[in-house]
Design a protein around this motif. Structure first.
Motif: not given
Lengths: 75, 585
Positions: A59-63, B159, B161, B174-175
């Motif tokens: 999964q992509w986490h929120d920054v 990583t 975006i 982010e990963v």
């Protein structure tokens, strides 16, 4: 402050032996911390994980959002 | 008149210490510390590079408006502590090592900077991946861009975006550690017996010799979603708690033990390298596609250590997802120094965007007088040539199997030599591949060489329709040209290309143009001016040492030409001792 010669010599000897003493003592303290502090917390975390849902889904986490003055902080 | 704004960007204490000095947002000076200390990937506080930067600008520390550090130490320490909790009771020795490093050194960045530079001003910090993103986006010249950063790990992110628009740059997704494409690549690099954080590009170079036979095993190691996010199967990796990257589990998976460094490479190793490269390209493409969906733009900016994987970059370019891509030439951690400096310029000083980074000749240079004084002090016989004679003579010497050390102008910033600190040779001569590998650079024979080609003739030889000034794109050599330039054609027909225009590097361009006029071929071998394990040469001293202790035929320092046949034999006796200085990478 200029030390008397005998005291200066004693200081030099003391500084020579403090490094190995510090090396050993720091290892002892760090090991004690690892066992007691880290160990207890790790065990508590482990118990907590038993009750939580495990996910290994990609999964992509929120920054985390930026905050005012963040560039002046080391966190 | 307004006082100029000088910003110093620093990266150090992990690997590849670097320094960048901006003046009113423009890069005035940039260099890596290793070039001055001669210790490869030197991670120490970059005192020498800072001295050079200030000297070049003619300023002192008191003139600095700001200093930036390329990551957030406390956030990184949080990740270290969290990992220790997570892996306990494993990781005892790693814990001790980490605590010593952090308690004694890495938690005191601010104090170290203030003390070593006698600096009293403000220090700024950006997150590691923000540094990477800024180094790419702000240097790209694009009005807006999708930004993708991929590396081993920063604080938590491996990583990210993000989106750049005007002077704004925001990271969105982010990963997180321990799931890291960069660490996967490093782990397999370790498994294949190469040095981590140093030799990943060798694995990339090895891949074309193999077949993707181990994709099932790769998919066991990394689970990739359609949107490019991924998780690693951590049972195969030991980097969270150990000093090694992988252990027995991966050996069982692949059915072979970890390769010992410098032992023979077999087809198995080549196939594993190829499989790794395939999965990396797959992930990078998926991430680029998802990044475009999340942060639409016609342009892509790439940075982070994995952005040095130029084969993957070439695939992204050819996918047609983006009209143009910009890859920060100093894509690794040294580039973080540039990123933090640019971030400070835009965010703290509301600085305007500047045009695209036009070259990376940003280090120090030596005048003709300094070079001649040096050669006189060394009692070295040389010929001093006029500008025109130099070009004509060296272009003539390039023909055939002569190998020439070429030392000109300002030193390059980043990992590549791009014509100012280069070893050059005739790409048409197949023997030059082995000669340069084995007798000059003393490195593994499988490693390919990269070409420099005149930009206006690049399309004649390569499947490349745009500039590639930083050697960060791989493209195919046209089939009919592979026999023409065999020394730079890799085993799969590809090449990692540098294109050159006259405005980028007039002397280097003129040399290749003259060579092309003579021979019809606008392509030469360009490899970094160093032996294996050595940082790229910085000074005439370094260049002369490399020349004397290898089988290089000629050395060109500025307008001075040295011929090996004229060098007294007693100056070339210390080869073994010279090479021993540099740990094999």
């Amino acid at each position: 402050m200029k030390l008397p010669a005998w005291l200066q010599r004693a200081k030099e000897v003391w500084l020579k032996i403090t490094y190995p003493i510090g090396f050993v003592v720091s290892k002892v303290i760090l090991t004690a911390l690892w066992l007691v502090v880290f160990g207890l917390y790790a065990v508590a975390l482990g118990i907590g994980k038993l009750f939580s849902k495990k996910t290994s889904t990609p999964q992509w986490h929120d920054v985390p959002p930026d905050f005012e003055g963040s560039m002046r902080r080391q966190f | 008149m307004e006082k100029p704004v000088y910003i110093l960007g620093l990266s150090f204490h992990y690997h590849d210490s670097g320094v960048v000095l901006l003046k009113d947002g423009e890069v005035l000076f940039a260099a890596q510390e290793e070039r001055y200390t001669r210790k490869k990937q030197d991670e120490r506080f970059p005192e020498k590079a800072i001295d050079q930067a200030l000297k070049y600008a003619g300023i002192t520390v008191d003139n600095l408006s700001a200093i930036g550090f390329y990551e957030k130490p406390l956030l990184k320490f949080e990740r270290i502590l969290s990992t220790i909790f997570h892996v306990w009771p494993r990781g005892f020795f790693m814990y001790h090592r980490a605590m010593h490093e952090w308690m004694l050194k890495k938690l005191w960045i601010s104090q170290e900077i203030h003390k070593k530079l006698s600096y009293k001003g403000d220090i700024f910090y950006v997150q590691h991946h923000e540094s990477h993103a800024a180094s790419a986006y702000y240097a790209s010249g694009f009005p807006d861009a999708t930004v993708l950063t991929v590396d081993g790990v920063g604080e938590w992110a491996t990583t990210t975006i993000g989106q750049g628009k005007g002077t704004e740059l925001t990271l969105h997704k982010e990963v997180r550690f321990p799931h890291s494409l960069g660490l996967l690549y490093s782990a397999i690099t370790y498994y294949l017996g190469f040095r981590v954080n140093s030799a990943e590009y060798k694995v990339m170079g090895l891949a074309p010799y193999g077949e993707p036979k181990y994709m099932d095993q790769m998919r066991e190691l990394i689970n990739v979603a359609d949107d490019g996010s991924f998780t690693l199967n951590m049972k195969y990796f030991t980097y969270e708690y150990g000093s090694r990257m992988t252990g027995r589990a991966i050996e069982k998976l692949f059915g072979q033990p970890t390769r010992k460094g410098e032992s023979a490479l077999t087809q198995f190793h080549k196939d594993v390298a190829r499989s790794l490269q395939e999965i990396t390209e797959e992930v990078m493409l998926k991430m680029a596609k998802h990044a475009k969906e999340l942060c639409p733009s016609d342009y892509l900016c790439l940075a982070g250590g994995v952005a040095l994987n130029c084969v993957a970059n070439g695939k992204i370019l050819r996918s047609g997802l983006f009209k143009d891509i910009f890859i920060q030439p100093a894509a690794g951690d040294a580039g973080g120094a540039l990123g933090v400096a640019l971030a400070i310029w835009h965010r703290e000083f509301n600085g305007a965007r500047l045009p695209r980074m036009s070259n990376v000749y940003l280090g120090n240079e030596y005048t003709q007088q300094e070079i001649e004084q040096f050669l006189a002090a060394e009692n070295m016989p040389y010929e001093q040539l006029s500008d025109d004679d130099l070009i004509t003579t060296v272009a003539g010497l390039l023909e055939g199997n002569n190998v020439i050390g070429w030392f000109q102008g300002r030193m390059e910033y980043g990992p590549r030599s791009l014509g100012n600190r280069s070893i050059i040779a005739d790409a048409r001569n197949k023997e030059n591949w082995q000669k340069v590998n084995l007798k000059i650079k003393f490195r593994e024979s499988f490693r390919p060489f990269a070409p420099t080609v005149l930009e206006d003739r690049a399309a004649e030889y390569f499947a490349l329709d745009r500039e590639s000034p930083y050697m960060l794109l791989v493209a195919d050599v046209h089939p009919e040209k592979r026999e023409v330039i065999p020394a730079v054609t890799h085993v799969d027909g590809s090449a990692r290309i540098q294109t050159i225009r006259r405005d980028q590097n007039p002397r280097y361009y003129d040399l290749i143009k003259t060579f092309a006029d003579k021979t019809g071929c606008p392509v030469i071998i360009n490899t970094s001016f160093n032996v294996r394990g050595e940082p790229i040469v910085e000074s005439p001293t370094d260049a002369l040492n490399c020349f004397l202790h290898t089988h290089m035929d000629y050395l060109v320092l500025g307008n001075c030409l040295l011929r090996k046949e004229h060098i007294p034999a007693d100056r070339m006796q210390q080869r073994e001792a010279y090479l021993k200085q540099f740990a094999l990478d």
